[in-house]
Design an enzyme around this catalytic site. Sequence first.
Site, mmCIF file in Angstrom:
data_model
loop_
_atom_site.group_PDB
_atom_site.id
_atom_site.type_symbol
_atom_site.label_atom_id
_atom_site.label_comp_id
_atom_site.label_asym_id
_atom_site.label_seq_id
_atom_site.Cartn_x
_atom_site.Cartn_y
_atom_site.Cartn_z
ATOM 1 N N GLY A 1 0.892 -1.028 0.104
ATOM 2 C CA GLY A 1 -0.154 0.011 0.076
ATOM 3 C C GLY A 1 0.798 1.101 -0.083
ATOM 4 O O GLY A 1 2.264 1.195 0.223
ATOM 5 N N GLN B 1 2.837 9.751 1.667
ATOM 6 C CA GLN B 1 4.214 9.156 1.558
ATOM 7 C C GLN B 1 5.034 9.349 0.330
ATOM 8 O O GLN B 1 6.161 9.182 0.537
ATOM 9 C CB GLN B 1 3.996 7.464 1.537
ATOM 10 C CG GLN B 1 3.293 7.151 2.951
ATOM 11 C CD GLN B 1 3.288 5.679 2.960
ATOM 12 O OE1 GLN B 1 2.267 5.031 2.402
ATOM 13 N NE2 GLN B 1 4.035 4.760 3.359
ATOM 14 N N CYS C 1 5.828 -0.323 7.550
ATOM 15 C CA CYS C 1 5.565 0.924 6.889
ATOM 16 C C CYS C 1 6.570 1.180 6.113
ATOM 17 O O CYS C 1 8.134 1.184 6.383
ATOM 18 C CB CYS C 1 5.217 2.065 7.686
ATOM 19 S SG CYS C 1 4.731 3.579 6.810
ATOM 20 N N LEU C 2 6.494 1.880 4.607
ATOM 21 C CA LEU C 2 7.593 2.149 3.688
ATOM 22 C C LEU C 2 8.264 3.291 4.299
ATOM 23 O O LEU C 2 9.388 3.497 4.031
ATOM 24 C CB LEU C 2 7.093 2.310 2.305
ATOM 25 C CG LEU C 2 6.553 0.956 1.547
ATOM 26 C CD1 LEU C 2 6.053 1.538 0.277
ATOM 27 C CD2 LEU C 2 7.770 0.186 1.675
ATOM 28 N N HIS D 1 -4.434 0.870 7.376
ATOM 29 C CA HIS D 1 -3.190 1.449 7.591
ATOM 30 C C HIS D 1 -2.923 2.556 6.552
ATOM 31 O O HIS D 1 -2.316 3.711 7.161
ATOM 32 C CB HIS D 1 -2.019 0.464 7.306
ATOM 33 C CG HIS D 1 -0.617 0.849 7.365
ATOM 34 N ND1 HIS D 1 0.199 0.449 8.568
ATOM 35 C CD2 HIS D 1 0.237 1.536 6.459
ATOM 36 C CE1 HIS D 1 1.389 0.850 8.313
ATOM 37 N NE2 HIS D 1 1.607 1.628 6.943
ATOM 38 N N GLU D 2 -3.356 2.372 5.473
ATOM 39 C CA GLU D 2 -3.135 3.510 4.356
ATOM 40 C C GLU D 2 -4.147 4.721 4.728
ATOM 41 O O GLU D 2 -3.632 6.018 4.650
ATOM 42 C CB GLU D 2 -3.335 3.013 2.869
ATOM 43 C CG GLU D 2 -2.239 1.975 2.613
ATOM 44 C CD GLU D 2 -0.963 2.355 2.642
ATOM 45 O OE1 GLU D 2 -0.430 3.595 2.650
ATOM 46 O OE2 GLU D 2 -0.065 1.333 3.293
ATOM 47 N N HIS E 1 -2.688 7.164 7.194
ATOM 48 C CA HIS E 1 -1.724 7.744 6.521
ATOM 49 C C HIS E 1 -2.372 9.189 5.959
ATOM 50 O O HIS E 1 -1.895 10.344 6.293
ATOM 51 C CB HIS E 1 -0.987 7.322 5.119
ATOM 52 C CG HIS E 1 0.215 6.629 6.069
ATOM 53 N ND1 HIS E 1 1.231 6.968 6.487
ATOM 54 C CD2 HIS E 1 0.525 5.223 5.732
ATOM 55 C CE1 HIS E 1 2.330 6.196 6.613
ATOM 56 N NE2 HIS E 1 1.780 5.065 6.280
#
Length: 188
Positions: free
Chosen positions: A47, A52, A100-101, A142-143, A146
């Site tokens: 995702g 991000q 997480c990225l 999760h996304e 963000h």
Amino acid sequence: MIYPIVAYGDPVLRTKAEDINLENPPMDLNELVQNMFETMYNASGVGLAAPQIGLSYRLFIIDSSLILEEDAEEVGLKKVFINAHKVEEDGDEWAFAEGCLSIPNISEDVSRPSRIKLRYYDENLELQEEVFEGLTARVIQHEYDHIDGVLFTDYLKPLKKRLLKRKLTKISKGDISVKYRMKFPVRR
């Protein structure tokens, strides 16, 4: 085009994102979405949210098929969410190790409800309202966090947060090794 991933500590990750004006979008949405998928796959993510990549817009993408086992009952989903807004979350809470990225090399158990209902526009700018469950719901939650300026580390207990503080500081300074491009808020 592959974007650099914004690292922990950048204020854009803590900002509640704005809806995109769909009548007059500030960018080519199709191109942005394609670039986001390319960026996500390049970083081996499941995702990616616009914050991000440094854009404070309510836009995120997912591909939950990348984390589901071959014999899983759940079918993976590749999807675009534009101007997403949560209608409700419910179901039994369950813990799962999230990463997480923007916070590489850290994963921790986070408890989330098993279902989420969202109202959003898809990639064709058609309004949708849909319920998601299981691992797909978790990726979406999760996304979605963000675009609300929330990180998975916010769900951790205070002691765990203190134990991670040094690692998080190193991430924000770029003192880490990752296999994808990143943009760091603080450089030594």
